[in-house]
Design a protein around this motif. Structure first.
Motif, PDB file in Angstrom:
ATOM      1  N   PRO A  83      -8.133  30.831  -6.994  1.00 37.76           N
ATOM      2  CA  PRO A  83      -7.559  29.640  -6.337  1.00 37.76           C
ATOM      3  C   PRO A  83      -7.697  29.600  -4.821  1.00 37.76           C
ATOM      4  N   THR A  84      -7.944  30.747  -4.184  1.00 41.12           N
ATOM      5  CA  THR A  84      -8.036  30.734  -2.704  1.00 41.12           C
ATOM      6  C   THR A  84      -9.458  30.428  -2.219  1.00 41.12           C
ATOM      7  N   VAL A  85     -10.406  30.318  -3.160  1.00 44.54           N
ATOM      8  CA  VAL A  85     -11.798  30.026  -2.773  1.00 44.54           C
ATOM      9  C   VAL A  85     -12.035  28.530  -2.802  1.00 44.54           C
ATOM     10  N   ARG A  86     -12.709  28.035  -1.775  1.00 41.61           N
ATOM     11  CA  ARG A  86     -13.050  26.609  -1.714  1.00 41.61           C
ATOM     12  C   ARG A  86     -14.465  26.417  -2.274  1.00 41.61           C
ATOM     13  N   PHE A  87     -14.606  25.453  -3.174  1.00 42.47           N
ATOM     14  CA  PHE A  87     -15.901  25.205  -3.809  1.00 42.47           C
ATOM     15  C   PHE A  87     -16.549  23.955  -3.213  1.00 42.47           C
ATOM     16  N   VAL A  88     -17.825  24.085  -2.843  1.00 45.38           N
ATOM     17  CA  VAL A  88     -18.540  22.961  -2.232  1.00 45.38           C
ATOM     18  C   VAL A  88     -19.557  22.424  -3.242  1.00 45.38           C
ATOM     19  N   ASP A  89     -19.348  21.166  -3.629  1.00 40.07           N
ATOM     20  CA  ASP A  89     -20.221  20.487  -4.589  1.00 40.07           C
ATOM     21  C   ASP A  89     -21.063  19.472  -3.819  1.00 40.07           C
ATOM     22  N   PRO A  90     -22.399  19.578  -3.885  1.00 41.10           N
ATOM     23  CA  PRO A  90     -23.248  18.685  -3.077  1.00 41.10           C
ATOM     24  C   PRO A  90     -23.418  17.275  -3.654  1.00 41.10           C
ATOM     25  N   ALA A  91     -22.756  16.955  -4.775  1.00 40.56           N
ATOM     26  CA  ALA A  91     -22.977  15.653  -5.431  1.00 40.56           C
ATOM     27  C   ALA A  91     -22.692  14.472  -4.499  1.00 40.56           C
ATOM     28  N   GLN A  92     -21.621  14.554  -3.707  1.00 35.28           N
ATOM     29  CA  GLN A  92     -21.290  13.453  -2.780  1.00 35.28           C
ATOM     30  C   GLN A  92     -22.361  13.291  -1.706  1.00 35.28           C
ATOM     31  N   MET A  93     -22.926  14.412  -1.272  1.00 33.65           N
ATOM     32  CA  MET A  93     -23.987  14.354  -0.253  1.00 33.65           C
ATOM     33  C   MET A  93     -25.227  13.659  -0.816  1.00 33.65           C
ATOM     34  N   VAL A  94     -25.556  13.978  -2.081  1.00 33.77           N
ATOM     35  CA  VAL A  94     -26.710  13.333  -2.720  1.00 33.77           C
ATOM     36  C   VAL A  94     -26.461  11.830  -2.835  1.00 33.77           C
ATOM     37  N   ALA A  95     -25.250  11.459  -3.256  1.00 33.54           N
ATOM     38  CA  ALA A  95     -24.907  10.035  -3.405  1.00 33.54           C
ATOM     39  C   ALA A  95     -25.023   9.301  -2.065  1.00 33.54           C
ATOM     40  N   LYS A  96     -24.591   9.961  -0.977  1.00 33.44           N
ATOM     41  CA  LYS A  96     -24.725   9.356   0.362  1.00 33.44           C
ATOM     42  C   LYS A  96     -26.191   9.190   0.746  1.00 33.44           C
ATOM     43  N   ASP A  97     -27.002  10.213   0.432  1.00 35.42           N
ATOM     44  CA  ASP A  97     -28.452  10.146   0.721  1.00 35.42           C
ATOM     45  C   ASP A  97     -29.091   8.961  -0.009  1.00 35.42           C
ATOM     46  N   VAL A  98     -28.688   8.754  -1.271  1.00 33.14           N
ATOM     47  CA  VAL A  98     -29.231   7.653  -2.077  1.00 33.14           C
ATOM     48  C   VAL A  98     -28.844   6.315  -1.461  1.00 33.14           C
ATOM     49  N   ARG A  99     -27.548   6.180  -1.133  1.00 39.29           N
ATOM     50  CA  ARG A  99     -27.067   4.911  -0.543  1.00 39.29           C
ATOM     51  C   ARG A  99     -27.790   4.614   0.774  1.00 39.29           C
ATOM     52  N   LYS A 100     -27.939   5.642   1.590  1.00 37.39           N
ATOM     53  CA  LYS A 100     -28.615   5.480   2.887  1.00 37.39           C
ATOM     54  C   LYS A 100     -30.078   5.075   2.685  1.00 37.39           C
ATOM     55  N   PHE A 101     -30.774   5.758   1.771  1.00 34.75           N
ATOM     56  CA  PHE A 101     -32.182   5.465   1.504  1.00 34.75           C
ATOM     57  C   PHE A 101     -32.354   4.017   1.032  1.00 34.75           C
ATOM     58  N   LEU A 102     -31.525   3.595   0.082  1.00 33.00           N
ATOM     59  CA  LEU A 102     -31.640   2.228  -0.462  1.00 33.00           C
ATOM     60  C   LEU A 102     -31.346   1.188   0.618  1.00 33.00           C
ATOM     61  N   GLY A 103     -30.376   1.498   1.485  1.00 31.29           N
ATOM     62  CA  GLY A 103     -30.021   0.570   2.567  1.00 31.29           C
ATOM     63  C   GLY A 103     -31.138   0.432   3.583  1.00 31.29           C
ATOM     64  N   ILE A 104     -31.642   1.563   4.069  1.00 35.31           N
ATOM     65  CA  ILE A 104     -32.698   1.568   5.092  1.00 35.31           C
ATOM     66  C   ILE A 104     -33.959   0.860   4.587  1.00 35.31           C
ATOM     67  N   ASN A 105     -34.287   1.084   3.311  1.00 37.12           N
ATOM     68  CA  ASN A 105     -35.521   0.528   2.745  1.00 37.12           C
ATOM     69  C   ASN A 105     -35.332  -0.833   2.073  1.00 37.12           C
ATOM     70  N   ARG A 106     -34.147  -1.412   2.277  1.00 43.43           N
ATOM     71  CA  ARG A 106     -33.814  -2.745   1.741  1.00 43.43           C
ATOM     72  C   ARG A 106     -34.079  -2.840   0.235  1.00 43.43           C
ATOM     73  N   MET A 107     -33.687  -1.796  -0.466  1.00 38.32           N
ATOM     74  CA  MET A 107     -33.865  -1.762  -1.922  1.00 38.32           C
ATOM     75  C   MET A 107     -32.526  -1.885  -2.650  1.00 38.32           C
ATOM     76  N   ALA A 108     -31.424  -1.927  -1.902  1.00 40.68           N
ATOM     77  CA  ALA A 108     -30.107  -1.914  -2.544  1.00 40.68           C
ATOM     78  C   ALA A 108     -29.847  -3.199  -3.326  1.00 40.68           C
ATOM     79  N   LYS A 109     -29.277  -3.014  -4.509  1.00 42.26           N
ATOM     80  CA  LYS A 109     -28.871  -4.164  -5.325  1.00 42.26           C
ATOM     81  C   LYS A 109     -27.547  -4.646  -4.762  1.00 42.26           C
ATOM     82  N   LYS A 110     -27.451  -5.940  -4.525  1.00 45.73           N
ATOM     83  CA  LYS A 110     -26.302  -6.448  -3.759  1.00 45.73           C
ATOM     84  C   LYS A 110     -25.051  -6.712  -4.602  1.00 45.73           C
ATOM     85  N   SER A 111     -25.239  -7.069  -5.878  1.00 47.85           N
ATOM     86  CA  SER A 111     -24.051  -7.465  -6.643  1.00 47.85           C
ATOM     87  C   SER A 111     -24.178  -7.030  -8.096  1.00 47.85           C
ATOM     88  N   GLY A 112     -23.070  -7.196  -8.815  1.00 45.56           N
ATOM     89  CA  GLY A 112     -23.040  -6.858 -10.233  1.00 45.56           C
ATOM     90  C   GLY A 112     -22.591  -5.421 -10.445  1.00 45.56           C
TER      91      GLY A 112
END
Length: 266
Positions: free
Chosen positions: A202-231
């Motif tokens: 319980p005293t060890v902190r665990f670092v999961d990179p899943a949120q970082m990957v999700a941020k990378d995906v969102r950033k990539f789609l935004g920069i390259n204007r590939m993001a789906k806007k709705s739905g």
């Protein structure tokens, strides 16, 4: 391209830990989840085998016209992704790597742990990443988590608490929490046993990179204007072997989408 799916793959259940974060970060995106159980586990494959599997899988996924591919597995990302990108410059690919920089920032005891599959632990590529990203005064201990990964893929963690605790305890050994205060979950299967890990150390902190990957995906789609806007994005699930056991596991994890079994020629 906007309406094309984001394809996410690994050798089984692991991708779900990434997809969970992607659904929060980019909820409108359609996703194609390919669980390549025919090649499970990636964690015991040679460099050459991983390279061939990754290239063949990406070529297979091209038929679904993905706008982006997420390699949701540390083993191929760490060992072959740079090579794959050079061979396939036309297709954007994002991977998942051990979050060593984050772990190094968080440690107070100046000692971090890396839990990963056998071939990642023993790879020169991980050693190079440690040299690049972890300051020399911080100690690094590696743990071969392949037995835990196999247990998660088989769904044992969902129905056999005692066996899960036993396997995790054997992987970690004794006195880990006396030396180490931060550990990276460097297999996408490992977040599914985080509650067990928290109970054991319980005293060890665990670092999961899943949120970082999700941020990378969102950033990539935004920069390259590939993001789906709705739905609300749809999830299509493919599995290359063992559909019945796979379906049982993901249903127990609350995933309700239908699963289609596909047959690979590689």
């Amino acid at each position: 391209m906007t309406n094309n799916p984001v394809a996410v793959f690994d050798s089984g259940i692991g991708s779900l830990s990434i997809i969970k974060e992607l659904k929060k970060a980019v909820p409108a995106e359609d996703m194609l989840y390919f669980a390549d159980r025919a090649h499970f586990p990636y964690g015991n494959k040679s460099h050459q085998q991983l390279l061939e599997i990754t290239i063949n899988t990406i070529n297979y996924l091209r038929r679904y016209k993905p706008k982006l591919i997420v390699v949701a597995s540390n083993a191929p990302t760490v060992q072959v992704l740079d090579e794959v990108r050079r061979k396939m410059p036309d297709l954007p690919i994002i991977g998942v790597r051990p979050p060593l920089k984050e772990a190094a920032k968080l440690t107070k005891k100046k000692h971090i742990g890396i839990m990963a599959a056998a071939n990642t632990i023993n790879s020169k590529e991980l050693e190079n990443q440690v040299r690049r990203e972890v300051p020399q005064h911080i100690l690094v201990t590696k743990f071969n988590a392949s037995p835990i990964i196999e247990l998660v893929e088989a769904g044992v963690h969902l129905e056999n608490e005692r066996r899960t605790f036993d396997v995790i305890s054997r992987v970690l050994g004794d006195g880990v929490d006396e030396k180490i205060d931060v550990m990276t979950l460097s297999s996408t299967h490992l977040p599914f046993v985080k509650s067990y890990l928290n109970s054991l150390i319980p005293t060890v902190r665990f670092v999961d990179p899943a949120q970082m990957v999700a941020k990378d995906v969102r950033k990539f789609l935004g920069i390259n204007r590939m993001a789906k806007k709705s739905g609300m994005g749809k999830l299509q699930i493919l599995v290359s072997d063992g559909k019945r056991e796979f379906e049982k596991s993901i249903r127990a994890m609350g995933v309700r989408e239908p699963v289609e079994e596909v047959f690979l020629t590689f």
